[in-house]
Write an enzyme that holds these catalytic residues in place. Structure first.
Site, PDB file in Angstrom:
ATOM      1  N   ARG B  54       0.858  -1.183   0.000  1.00  0.00           N
ATOM      2  CA  ARG B  54       0.000   0.000   0.000  1.00  0.00           C
ATOM      3  C   ARG B  54       0.894   1.232   0.000  1.00  0.00           C
ATOM      4  O   ARG B  54       2.114   1.138   0.145  1.00  0.00           O
ATOM      5  CB  ARG B  54      -1.020   0.016   1.141  1.00  0.00           C
ATOM      6  CG  ARG B  54      -0.685  -0.626   2.437  1.00  0.00           C
ATOM      7  CD  ARG B  54       0.440   0.011   3.173  1.00  0.00           C
ATOM      8  NE  ARG B  54       0.193   1.439   3.349  1.00  0.00           N
ATOM      9  CZ  ARG B  54       1.124   2.335   3.566  1.00  0.00           C
ATOM     10  NH1 ARG B  54       2.397   1.973   3.650  1.00  0.00           N
ATOM     11  NH2 ARG B  54       0.846   3.600   3.715  1.00  0.00           N
ATOM     12  N   GLY B  55       0.276   2.393  -0.166  1.00  0.00           N
ATOM     13  CA  GLY B  55       1.020   3.623  -0.382  1.00  0.00           C
ATOM     14  C   GLY B  55       1.021   3.875  -1.876  1.00  0.00           C
ATOM     15  O   GLY B  55       1.421   2.999  -2.650  1.00  0.00           O
ATOM     16  N   ALA B  56       0.565   5.066  -2.279  1.00  0.00           N
ATOM     17  CA  ALA B  56       0.315   5.308  -3.704  1.00  0.00           C
ATOM     18  C   ALA B  56       1.530   4.990  -4.585  1.00  0.00           C
ATOM     19  O   ALA B  56       1.397   4.242  -5.568  1.00  0.00           O
ATOM     20  CB  ALA B  56      -0.169   6.743  -3.902  1.00  0.00           C
ATOM     21  N   ARG B  97      -7.709  -1.253  -6.787  1.00  0.00           N
ATOM     22  CA  ARG B  97      -8.118  -0.192  -5.856  1.00  0.00           C
ATOM     23  C   ARG B  97      -8.418   1.065  -6.678  1.00  0.00           C
ATOM     24  O   ARG B  97      -7.745   1.331  -7.674  1.00  0.00           O
ATOM     25  CB  ARG B  97      -7.034   0.108  -4.800  1.00  0.00           C
ATOM     26  CG  ARG B  97      -6.852  -1.065  -3.816  1.00  0.00           C
ATOM     27  CD  ARG B  97      -5.992  -0.658  -2.623  1.00  0.00           C
ATOM     28  NE  ARG B  97      -6.719   0.198  -1.714  1.00  0.00           N
ATOM     29  CZ  ARG B  97      -6.127   0.882  -0.718  1.00  0.00           C
ATOM     30  NH1 ARG B  97      -4.826   0.830  -0.549  1.00  0.00           N
ATOM     31  NH2 ARG B  97      -6.846   1.640   0.090  1.00  0.00           N
ATOM     32  N   GLN B 207      -1.942   1.892  10.083  1.00  0.00           N
ATOM     33  CA  GLN B 207      -0.678   2.036   9.362  1.00  0.00           C
ATOM     34  C   GLN B 207       0.311   2.917  10.131  1.00  0.00           C
ATOM     35  O   GLN B 207       1.521   2.744  10.000  1.00  0.00           O
ATOM     36  CB  GLN B 207      -0.913   2.624   7.970  1.00  0.00           C
ATOM     37  CG  GLN B 207      -1.646   1.708   6.999  1.00  0.00           C
ATOM     38  CD  GLN B 207      -3.150   1.931   7.020  1.00  0.00           C
ATOM     39  OE1 GLN B 207      -3.694   2.441   7.997  1.00  0.00           O
ATOM     40  NE2 GLN B 207      -3.826   1.537   5.962  1.00  0.00           N
ATOM     41  N   ASP B 248      -2.848  10.312  -2.091  1.00  0.00           N
ATOM     42  CA  ASP B 248      -3.208   9.245  -3.026  1.00  0.00           C
ATOM     43  C   ASP B 248      -3.618   9.799  -4.383  1.00  0.00           C
ATOM     44  O   ASP B 248      -3.491   9.126  -5.399  1.00  0.00           O
ATOM     45  CB  ASP B 248      -4.311   8.370  -2.437  1.00  0.00           C
ATOM     46  CG  ASP B 248      -3.757   7.531  -1.299  1.00  0.00           C
ATOM     47  OD1 ASP B 248      -3.673   8.043  -0.169  1.00  0.00           O
ATOM     48  OD2 ASP B 248      -3.340   6.386  -1.555  1.00  0.00           O
ATOM     49  N   ASN B 258      -6.276  11.661   0.606  1.00  0.00           N
ATOM     50  CA  ASN B 258      -5.309  10.880   1.375  1.00  0.00           C
ATOM     51  C   ASN B 258      -6.109  10.066   2.387  1.00  0.00           C
ATOM     52  O   ASN B 258      -7.328  10.181   2.486  1.00  0.00           O
ATOM     53  CB  ASN B 258      -4.283  11.810   2.045  1.00  0.00           C
ATOM     54  CG  ASN B 258      -3.112  11.047   2.642  1.00  0.00           C
ATOM     55  OD1 ASN B 258      -2.544  10.164   2.005  1.00  0.00           O
ATOM     56  ND2 ASN B 258      -2.754  11.360   3.880  1.00  0.00           N
ATOM     57  N   LYS B 259      -5.414   9.247   3.143  1.00  0.00           N
ATOM     58  CA  LYS B 259      -6.030   8.346   4.125  1.00  0.00           C
ATOM     59  C   LYS B 259      -7.114   9.050   4.940  1.00  0.00           C
ATOM     60  O   LYS B 259      -6.949  10.191   5.341  1.00  0.00           O
ATOM     61  CB  LYS B 259      -4.933   7.838   5.054  1.00  0.00           C
ATOM     62  CG  LYS B 259      -5.382   6.904   6.151  1.00  0.00           C
ATOM     63  CD  LYS B 259      -6.119   5.682   5.657  1.00  0.00           C
ATOM     64  CE  LYS B 259      -5.329   4.948   4.605  1.00  0.00           C
ATOM     65  NZ  LYS B 259      -6.180   3.980   3.847  1.00  0.00           N
TER      66      LYS B 259
END
Lengths: 358, 358
Positions: B54-56, B97, B207, B248, B258-259
């Protein structure tokens, strides 16, 4: 809500000399519904410290009954024995948690009852113990009436079908009847208002997920569970028209200590133009302190954050900051809903005026 | 940070025809450090969907290598077979995703490479596969250089010994090298600046607790873990002078997905007069959409909220709202730190000017 549907968070069974205190073990909800039986002060102390019983009003009631258990712990041979044991018990129970003022308020009442009861031939040990239990029951009964009055006053503030966001649990499990913040919801629902609640899960101990969602679902009130970090988004989407939370201690100027995260929710509500209310009984006010800077804030075990639910979720030995409460400045609070009416605006004179009213 | 200390979140081992992709399984950190070996597209797809990677930026790199695996899946008999298999692979990976734009950007590059490679006698199937792997490696290498450049630009914004709050993980685990938001921290630390990080744990998947705290602790950088609900209190206590987060997807006007929770943190930073920065490479910008209202927001499984820690923590069947991202309006962002420099103020012309610079 019919009386028989009430959650009996804290209850005394039996007489003063042989009865005991029973508490719903809130650490095991929502998957297990279990009562803890308390027959001595250490068991009550541990139940408060470990949050088996929590919520400022419920802590006060549990402590009052705990004082009765303590008062009889050295036997009931003489009035002086009971007085000495009571003093030891209330001193011990005062150390269980630092922030909620209701704990100290209830123990002060128990101490005052003993002090005001004349000694000598007028009273014997059994009668003093009976009076102590009667005082604890009065605290319990008053809390029940308080919940209903807060619900009545608070429901008037709720528009038709509004979304109400709450943080932590200020419901039946936190009080003798149906809560403070949740009393507003329950009363609005009883009046036929189709409200929906957004419940912050409330890390680290998830009182919102485990307790608030459980209480509301049990009563058939629509509730949506969110993580604390989703509150801003839910507000931005227009799903929430009101925030209402409980309180652990309110200073003379209205600054309010409540579960960590409450201050952030109040800032987010302000940013979205949503009114933020506190619901609390007069016993939660501490008029001896001018503002929130004097409220002691409990720091709790880092493991609540790193090992919260049976699994390690952070690296070994990481630094953790885990304050259990924060203080919301009075300026962010639209009103404080008490059993005596709504304090609005939230300032020292209005607080005095409402609390001094009959 | 020496190169050998790098966290190799995503790596290709071997040649194009027989090699494979290896990913650190981020769902098992911080208690277990395990790599997943991927030899086909479904395994890569599942790893992205379930947040093993994960993480763009890291998602983009993993998808590019995944496209190589897909391209050879039907055999390497002819160039047309590879083109067809590649197209199927990239179409599939696009569905893993929805929010992070780097996924689509990386797959577009793989498709474009195949389309631009001449057919006929000039190239055979093996050579095309080699070129696809070379393009994936280029995306990987560029990301590494990007992290260093973001760190360099960002470190100039950090005052001596400042407290830096971050949300989620935009570190080495989210990129090919040492991150975007955390690159700022790592670069400041390398320059001898004694910064301290406050890491939001970042519910529901933690995270911040599992990954950010682990990365920083591993590198000897002071880090304090907090629950998301404590960010406001930490700001109020003056412990934080800067917020920096990853992204993201960033719209043409600077609105930033973002998250979930990032938008709330930005509002809290504004309320406390603390600058809020986004750190992201140019590949995270989506200039095809004018503002954040067009960014698709992924809704994830309610069980992430109700059963997140290996134990049920909410009542059966409760309604849950679980958006994985939110959008922070450009007006709340002090600057966007890119590999090309800092975009400040955050508006459409300044974004164009910085991204168009050489």
């Amino acid at each position: 809500m019919a009386a028989e549907d009430r959650i009996t968070t804290v209850r005394w069974t039996g007489d003063a000399a042989t009865g005991c205190l029973r508490l719903i073990d809130q650490t095991r909800l929502p998957t297990e519904f279990v009562e803890v039986e308390c027959r001595d002060v250490p068991t009550v102390w541990e139940a408060i410290r470990s949050l088996r019983v929590r919520g400022a009003p419920a802590i006060g009631i549990a402590a009052a009954y705990g004082a009765v258990l303590g008062a009889r712990s050295g036997g009931v041979a003489g009035v002086d024995d009971i007085r000495r044991s009571l003093r030891d018990a209330t001193q011990s129970l005062r150390t269980s948690r630092p922030t909620a003022i209701n704990l100290f308020w209830a123990l002060d009442r128990m101490d005052a009852l003993a002090a005001s009861t004349a000694t000598g031939p007028e009273i014997d040990a059994t009668a003093l113990l009976d009076r102590l239990l009667a005082e604890a029951r009065r605290i319990d009964d008053e809390d029940r009436a308080m919940c209903r009055a807060i619900g009545r006053h608070g429901a008037e503030l709720v528009g038709p079908g509004q979304g109400i966001l709450t943080h932590c649990n200020a419901g039946g499990l936190a009080t003798a009847d149906y809560g403070t913040a949740l009393a507003v919801v329950f009363a609005a629902h009883e009046q036929g208002n189709p409200v929906r609640v957004f419940a912050d899960e409330t890390r680290p101990l998830l009182q919102g997920a485990r307790l608030t969602a459980w209480e509301l679902k049990r009563r058939g009130i629509p509730v949506t569970l969110i993580c604390d970090s989703m509150a801003a988004q839910v507000m931005r989407e227009g799903k929430v028209q009101m925030v209402v939370v409980g309180a652990d201690r309110i200073a003379a100027n209205g600054d309010t200590a409540n579960k960590i995260g409450t201050y952030g929710v109040a800032l987010l509500a302000r940013a979205h133009g949503i009114p933020f209310y506190v619901a609390a009984p007069s016993s939660t006010f501490d008029l001896s302190i001018p503002d929130g800077s004097d409220i002691p804030i409990e720091l709790r075990d880092p493991r609540e954050v790193t090992h919260g639910f049976g699994r390690q979720t952070a690296p070994d030995g990481v630094d953790v900051y885990n304050p259990a409460f924060d203080v919301t400045p009075a300026g962010l609070i639209a009103g404080i809903i008490t059993e005596k009416g709504v304090i609005r605006p939230v300032d020292t004179p209005t607080i005095r005026a409402v609390l001094d009213s009959p």
